[in-house]
Design a protein around this motif. Structure first.
Motif, short mmCIF file in Angstrom:
data_model
loop_
_atom_site.label_atom_id
_atom_site.label_comp_id
_atom_site.label_asym_id
_atom_site.label_seq_id
_atom_site.Cartn_x
_atom_site.Cartn_y
_atom_site.Cartn_z
N UNK A 228 0.86 -1.20 0.00
CA UNK A 228 0.00 0.00 0.00
C UNK A 228 0.89 1.24 0.00
N UNK A 229 1.64 1.46 -1.09
CA UNK A 229 2.67 2.50 -1.10
C UNK A 229 2.16 3.92 -0.92
N UNK A 230 0.88 4.16 -1.23
CA UNK A 230 0.34 5.51 -1.09
C UNK A 230 -0.42 5.71 0.22
N UNK A 231 -0.40 4.71 1.09
CA UNK A 231 -1.15 4.80 2.35
C UNK A 231 -0.47 5.76 3.31
N UNK A 232 -1.23 6.32 4.26
CA UNK A 232 -0.62 7.21 5.26
C UNK A 232 0.50 6.54 6.05
N UNK A 233 0.36 5.23 6.33
CA UNK A 233 1.39 4.52 7.07
C UNK A 233 2.70 4.45 6.30
N UNK A 234 2.61 4.14 5.00
CA UNK A 234 3.81 4.07 4.16
C UNK A 234 4.48 5.44 4.08
N UNK A 235 3.67 6.47 3.93
CA UNK A 235 4.22 7.83 3.85
C UNK A 235 4.90 8.22 5.16
N UNK A 236 4.32 7.78 6.29
CA UNK A 236 4.89 8.13 7.59
C UNK A 236 6.26 7.48 7.79
N UNK A 237 6.38 6.22 7.44
CA UNK A 237 7.68 5.55 7.60
C UNK A 237 8.73 6.10 6.63
N UNK A 238 8.30 6.47 5.43
CA UNK A 238 9.25 7.09 4.49
C UNK A 238 9.73 8.43 5.04
N UNK A 239 8.81 9.19 5.63
CA UNK A 239 9.19 10.49 6.22
C UNK A 239 10.13 10.28 7.40
N UNK A 240 9.88 9.25 8.20
CA UNK A 240 10.75 8.96 9.35
C UNK A 240 12.15 8.58 8.87
N UNK A 241 12.22 7.75 7.83
CA UNK A 241 13.52 7.37 7.29
C UNK A 241 14.29 8.58 6.80
N UNK A 242 13.59 9.48 6.11
CA UNK A 242 14.22 10.70 5.63
C UNK A 242 14.72 11.56 6.78
N UNK A 243 13.93 11.63 7.84
CA UNK A 243 14.31 12.43 9.01
C UNK A 243 15.54 11.83 9.71
N UNK A 244 15.61 10.49 9.80
CA UNK A 244 16.74 9.84 10.43
C UNK A 244 18.02 10.08 9.63
N UNK A 245 17.89 10.09 8.32
CA UNK A 245 19.06 10.37 7.49
C UNK A 245 19.51 11.82 7.64
#
Length: 245
Positions: A228-245
């Protein structure tokens, strides 16, 4: 990075698998380590623990090198898998010299090969979790925003402080990651504020929303990033990964 919380059902394994996939998407070299005897991480990324002859159990006991047990995942990350044998590991490694350092020793030859090694600690405060914390430079605490869910945070922080004092002075607490979060409820928001104030912990953003999509993905051995790549959950984890980097 160790992902730890002694309470089960707080999306710890989901966070390890999905965050690992998100970091891999960003071009990072990622190793996932399943340190839970229930082998939930191993199963959720599409590997049947029953089909494995060797796992992190043999690695911790020193009979096998970690590199020889790695499994390549479809999303590009690597996995150091677990099996039910790990349930007896605490008794076995407790008899060793420096038993809390077994994981650090096992992973040392792999450190240069990865940008991120993410450890899924078991839902206990036993020797396996202490091994995960002793091997890590950072610890992330997933937390369901409910009153009962945060009662054990103080115990976890006590364990982390003991590890910092005795075995790993460089361990840094990244903060609390709100999971299964429903921002529409006053209760969830109030619990989040209580955690931040009571324990002086940073609250990582974005919060991971509650969604049935997270339950569906492991059933087919994938993460929500692919199911579910467009789901809010997927978007949240992608944003978290970006923030960690």
């Amino acid at each position: 990075m160790a992902v730890a919380n002694q309470k089960g059902g707080v999306a710890k394994t989901t966070t390890v698998a999905t965050l690992g996939a998100a970091l891999t998407e960003l071009g990072q070299r990622v190793l996932l380590v399943d340190l839970d005897p229930q082998a939930c991480l191993t199963f959720s990324v599409g590997i049947d623990p029953e089909d494995l002859d060797t796992s992190i159990y043999q690695v911790l006991l020193g009979g096998v090198k970690a590199r020889d047990v790695l499994v390549k995942l479809e999303d590009g990350a690597d996995l150091l898998p677990a099996t039910i044998e790990l349930a007896t590991a605490e008794v076995r490694i407790a008899q060793e010299t420096s038993p809390e350092q077994m994981l650090r020793t096992a992973l040392r030859p792999l450190r240069a090969s990865y940008d991120w090694i993410i450890v899924d600690c078991p839902p206990t405060l036993g020797l396996l979790t202490v091994n995960g914390l002793s091997a890590a430079s950072e610890v992330l605490i997933p937390l369901q925003c409910e009153t009962l869910a945060h009662r054990g945070v103080g115990q976890l922080l006590d364990t982390i402080h003991d590890v910092q004092r005795l075995t790993n002075p460089g361990l840094h607490v990244l903060g609390v990651l709100p999971t299964l979060y429903d921002g529409r409820t006053t209760h969830a928001r109030a619990v989040l504020e209580t955690i931040a104030d009571t324990y002086s912990l940073e609250v990582l953003e974005p919060s991971i929303p509650k969604s049935i999509r997270f339950a569906e993905a492991p059933a087919i051995g994938e993460t929500v990033l692919s199911t579910a790549p467009a789901s809010p959950g997927a978007k949240a984890y992608r944003a978290l990964a970006g923030a960690l980097l």
